[in-house]
Design an enzyme around this catalytic site. Sequence first.
Site, short mmCIF file in Angstrom:
data_model
loop_
_atom_site.label_atom_id
_atom_site.label_comp_id
_atom_site.label_asym_id
_atom_site.label_seq_id
_atom_site.Cartn_x
_atom_site.Cartn_y
_atom_site.Cartn_z
N GLU A 340 26.63 -27.99 42.08
CA GLU A 340 27.62 -28.33 42.79
C GLU A 340 27.62 -29.18 44.16
O GLU A 340 27.57 -28.71 45.20
CB GLU A 340 28.01 -26.73 43.26
CG GLU A 340 28.68 -26.00 42.15
CD GLU A 340 28.90 -24.63 42.37
OE1 GLU A 340 29.85 -23.99 42.09
OE2 GLU A 340 28.09 -24.03 43.19
C1 TNX Z 1 28.97 -21.28 40.81
S1 TNX Z 1 27.37 -21.81 38.84
C2 TNX Z 1 27.60 -21.03 41.35
C3 TNX Z 1 27.36 -20.15 42.56
C4 TNX Z 1 28.54 -19.16 42.82
C5 TNX Z 1 28.97 -18.71 41.72
C6 TNX Z 1 30.13 -17.94 41.66
C7 TNX Z 1 26.48 -22.15 39.86
C8 TNX Z 1 25.30 -22.73 39.48
N1 TNX Z 1 26.87 -21.88 41.20
O1 TNX Z 1 26.80 -20.84 43.59
O2 TNX Z 1 27.77 -18.28 43.44
O3 TNX Z 1 29.98 -19.80 40.93
O4 TNX Z 1 30.92 -17.37 40.56
#
Ligand code: TNX
Length: 529
Positions: A340
């Site tokens: 992200e």
């Molecule tokens: C996505 S999936 C994230 C997390 C969040 C989560 C909440 C991923 C690698 N990162 O940082 O906590 O969604 O559902």
Amino acid sequence: MRFLFQIVIFLFIAILAGCSSFIPIVNDTSKTPIRVSIIPKPMEQRVSAKIYIIPKKNVICFNPEASKAVPWLQKMLQASNVSSEIVVGNNCGNWNLIADASLEKVLGDEGYILEINSKGIILKSATQAGLFYGIQSLRQLFPAGIENNLVEGTFNLPQLYIKDIPKYSWRGSMIDVARSFFGMDYLKRHIDRMALYKLNRLHLHLTDDQGWRIELKSRPALTEVGSKGSVVNGNSGYLSQEEYKELQKYAAARNIIIIPEIDLPGHIYSALLAYPELSCEDYSNLKPQVVLPPELYTGYRVGWSKLCLKKPEVYKFVDDVIKEIAEITDGPWIHIGGDEIKDPLYKTFVVKADSIVRNYGKTTIGWEEVTKAPVSNSLISQRWNGKTKSIVDVKVIQSICTSFYFDHANVTGQEHTNNWCKKDGVSLEDVYQFSANDVNVIGLEAPVWTELVLDEEMLDNRLWPRTIAVAESAWSQSDKNFTEFKDRLKTHQQRLRTMGINYFPSPELNWTKNEDLDLNQNVFKEFLP
Ligand code: TNX
């Protein structure tokens, strides 16, 4: 006349034979196999109608290579109110533990053979891990009361033969201790619970915007400053290096390897608070989500913070952090996050971070986005949304959010859960029915993100019983049948309860009310004719 009689008899027999499928088969009850409900379901299992009665006095016989398995067995027998004496030898007791390296060809490095006959128990494996897993299968044949020393009277085991080898080498659980901290007591309990279901990887998401949870001597401000916060209403804190080492030992004794994750180069605000020079942005516009003092982040947003990838000191920081994490980590893997984030230098950063990890003798794991970069082919990608166009051919851990995101609801509309990946939640059946058809997949892992998971009861509720479905999918070789799995799982309820697990009473399972549970229920009885 005699001839006619013979014809009549002959016709009678012929008709009987022809209609045999219509003749009710009267079961000889002495031949009815006893029902055992081991989870994960063993690869091969033959159960007879006979029992083995555990005597008051027992002898555990083991060869020296099998010695590590002995205390686990002793502990179970103690909890069952019977005595046990230990003797080194070969097949010299009613409980026999045999480690035999030559079995590796047949059983791999985690498989085992468990035999219970009229004389007692024989457990064989090539490895300590295999013996440990054989004991976990035995543990599930003992009454649930052994989990809490509550067994009264004697009990029996079914005579059986089990040969069991796992499907995947990676059978994991992930806890996000960064958004809300969960400390040593909970993590140890979680390790115990994982072991019962033969899970072998515990991934700790140790750092994120809301908190930094691992002490590093080279960068003390990371915990002095960065560990003080958490998500709103969550817990703060961190693991000291001593605790981290102790936790790894505790896990290793149960054949579980800990994977530390340092999420880079995004999800990093708690580190930027400690070392502001690593940032090139001013985050003060985040207020009021940032609270004073120091300006901790307590919100839920993702993908907004990052290291300043054009600054050389950032690479010094990453080197310091990975070097020290590598030093204090017993397992072979370090997870660098990588999720992200948008940054023109992202790919360059990932390639460097991967080479730093390898430089310190470890193998890199990253969230699937890292495979956009030309990383080494030893890297392992953790798949969570399946949207990344990978440019490398690497091994994969499956954590696809539609099946494995346990911060999502157990049932549609459950309070305090996320729903961005799957609106109606991730049901027990969603978890159980997952199957990977990608040859690169080395196993499964279920993450629990903790933005909305604020205490131990809530964490138990998100983990159990869904974690058991992960365990079965990751271990069992046989065809899956959800209805039959639920039947087996029903008999585990009292054990989970005795272990103090605050499980989610899934409507999919039709479980008994807690107060009606019978802790000695698993007593096997011989079916007499
Ligand atoms: C996505 S999936 C994230 C997390 C969040 C989560 C909440 C991923 C690698 N990162 O940082 O906590 O969604 O559902």
